[in-house]
Design a protein around this motif. Structure first.
Motif, short mmCIF file in Angstrom:
data_model
loop_
_atom_site.label_atom_id
_atom_site.label_comp_id
_atom_site.label_asym_id
_atom_site.label_seq_id
_atom_site.Cartn_x
_atom_site.Cartn_y
_atom_site.Cartn_z
N GLY A 497 -10.13 -4.77 3.12
CA GLY A 497 -9.61 -3.82 2.15
C GLY A 497 -10.51 -2.62 1.96
N CYS A 516 -9.26 -2.76 -1.54
CA CYS A 516 -7.86 -2.40 -1.36
C CYS A 516 -7.05 -3.64 -0.96
N ASN A 517 -5.80 -3.70 -1.40
CA ASN A 517 -4.92 -4.82 -1.06
C ASN A 517 -3.83 -4.31 -0.13
N THR A 519 -0.80 -4.67 2.28
CA THR A 519 0.30 -5.61 2.52
C THR A 519 1.30 -5.07 3.53
#
Length: 547
Positions: A497, A516-517, A519
């Motif tokens: 991330g 940070c995520n 997806t």
């Protein structure tokens, strides 16, 4: 297999194979618990690996995990049961009570084991005291059941009748009169059916609890692994930091030693010069003292001829020294020595401090990828080179308005996208006075005006004026620059991330988005802004230098 007889009220700790208290309880992947030896022996004597409870068949022999919660509870129960057995070994009544057997309520002295309990009399009877209920016509109508303790708890307190039904509406046990008098609109089932339904629910709940336990155990292990990884990173960072600071310390010590040597060398030169002047002066003094003596002797002479001849010879053989010593001085100057030493030290330290940043930049550059501008996403007013490496604002083109294309902002994405791993690319921005670049998620809105940060799926830095650069984080974060930017490096670690921006020429980290995520797939992101005389330079995706 467990060795202590089990109490009926503790049946949640029974192994369904040996029907005794768990010993080394383990959990299968379907959520059921057994003694470790019991399930292993069961699978050793059968052709397939099947759960004895739910009959689920496994392709391979499942890996068994110790159920620490049930193991602790079973151990505590065994300890309690054993202690009770020890304390009651001297009394038959206490022994029967400990084993869960019901005693006759009418026996005096030593109480015998009850054979039946009467739900009318609310009394438990041994074989002898039960006889009237078997022979007397009035007592024969009483309802007899297997002996149970606490008979009062099995009677309806309101109607004084046995509790034989389960009210699903109120979730309580009731007698046969309750549905007629108090629970007319409720749903009822026999106690046995209610028991079976509740037991099935209990097994399901227990399986869910076991699954929750396993998930939390896995999370604990994950946290421990992260702590170990953090320790490894910390140790490595400390080792690198110690190496850097040791180098800086050595540079300072070397600069100090050179400074001291310079001052001492100048002092030694001054002392040697002073010694030379002193010797010369002492020689002149010696000659002058000798002439003074001769002149004094001559001054006492009465011989006119000798006097005149001697005076002439003295002036010829011993002339008077002509060196002007008033202009000779010993005044060494050390002014500026410290400043020059500090200035040289600053240059050395600057070079040494830059080494870790150069090493860090080299580390991320090994993840370099080939990035090109994607014409299908480019705003109609963006001009792209044929090789897809250069971009700038230009005349509007007639291009299909597909969903991927930016239609408001002068933006374009890279053709390449990433959903894992690490990647790095560099962009030349020299000569441009306004630009934005970074990475964005695939689902970013391309049909509206925006200048937002990572909360909307974009991680970028923005140059709005010369040397006025900002990171678009939760808030706008001003960044400081030592010199005008020529080339920007962008590094992304998807799993960690992390998005970092580097000043390539200065080998300096400008800013990092951390935690940070990600997806979605990530795309390199570029924004040119309107071109004018000051912002006419092209944005260029550069090859990575091997210097």
């Amino acid at each position: 297999m467990a060795a202590v007889n089990y109490l009926p009220s503790e049946d949640q700790f029974l192994c369904s194979i040996c029907l005794d208290v768990f010993t080394d309880p383990v959990t299968t992947s379907c959520g059921h618990n057994f003694c470790k030896n019991c399930i292993n022996e069961h699978w050793n004597t059968h052709d397939q690996y099947q759960c004895p409870m739910c009959e689920m068949v496994f392709d391979t022999r499942p890996e068994l995990h110790i159920n620490t919660f049930i193991s602790k509870m079973a151990a505590q129960f065994k300890q309690t049961a054993q202690q009770k057995a020890t304390n009651s070994s001297s009394s038959l009544e206490q022994h029967l009570s400990t084993t869960g057997e019901v005693l006759c309520d009418l026996c005096t002295g030593t109480k015998l084991q009850a054979l039946k309990s009467c739900l009318v009399c609310l009394v438990s009877y041994c074989e002898t005291h039960l006889e009237p209920h078997l022979t007397m016509s009035g007592l024969k109508r009483h309802q007899l059941i297997d002996p149970v303790a606490n008979l009062e708890d099995r009677m309806c307190l309101k109607h004084d009748k046995p509790l034989e039904l389960f009210c699903k509406t109120d979730q309580t046990c009731v007698c046969m009169l309750c549905p007629v008098l108090d629970h007319r609109t409720h749903e009822f089932v026999p106690l046995k059916e209610g028991y079976e339904q509740k037991k099935a629910t209990l097994w399901k709940t227990e399986a869910e609890v076991q699954l929750m336990i396993q998930k939390r155990q896995l999370k604990i292990q994950e946290i421990k692994d992260l702590v170990d990884l953090s320790k490894e990173n910390a140790d490595r960072e400390i080792a690198e930091g110690v190496q850097v600071f040791t180098s800086l310390k050595e540079s300072v010590e070397k600069a100090q030693a050179n400074f001291i040597d310079t001052v001492k060398e100048k002092q030694e030169m001054t002392e040697k010069q002073a010694e030379g002047f002193t010797r010369e002066l002492e020689q002149e003094i010696s000659g002058l003292m000798k002439r003074s003596t001769e002149l004094e002797q001559l001054s006492h002479s009465e011989d006119h001829l000798h006097f005149l001849q001697t005076v002439q010879s003295l002036n010829t053989l011993h002339p008077t020294p002509t060196k002007n010593w008033t202009e000779v001085s010993i005044c060494p100057s050390y002014k500026g020595t410290v400043m020059r030493a500090v200035s040289q030290l600053g240059e050395t330290l600057s070079a040494e401090m830059k080494k870790p940043f150069i090493a860090e930049l080299k580390r991320v550059q090994q993840y370099a990828v080939d990035v090109t501008f994607d014409p299908d996403t480019a705003h109609p007013k963006l001009s792209l080179s044929d090789d897809g490496k250069q971009m700038n604002h230009g005349a509007k083109k007639n291009v299909p308005d597909n969903p991927e294309r930016f239609s408001v902002n002068l933006c374009v994405l890279g053709e390449q996208s990433f959903s894992s791993g690490k990647f790095y690319y560099e962009v030349q921005v020299e000569g441009k006075t306004k630009w934005e670049l970074g990475v964005t998620r695939q689902s970013i809105n391309r049909k509206t005006n925006f200048i937002v940060g990572h909360l909307y799926g974009k991680w970028s830095i923005l140059l709005r004026n010369v040397n006025e650069i900002t990171a678009l984080d939760v808030s706008l974060v001003p960044l400081s620059l030592k010199s005008q930017l020529r080339k920007v490096g962008v590094f992304v670690d998807y799993e960690d991330g992390l998005v970092s921006f580097y000043d390539v020429d200065a080998a300096a980290l400008m800013y990092s988005f951390t935690g940070c995520n990600f997806t979605e797939r990530l795309f390199p992101y570029f924004r040119a802004f309107k071109s004018d005389d000051e912002n006419s330079a092209r944005m260029i995706i550069c090859p990575i230098s091997e210097d």
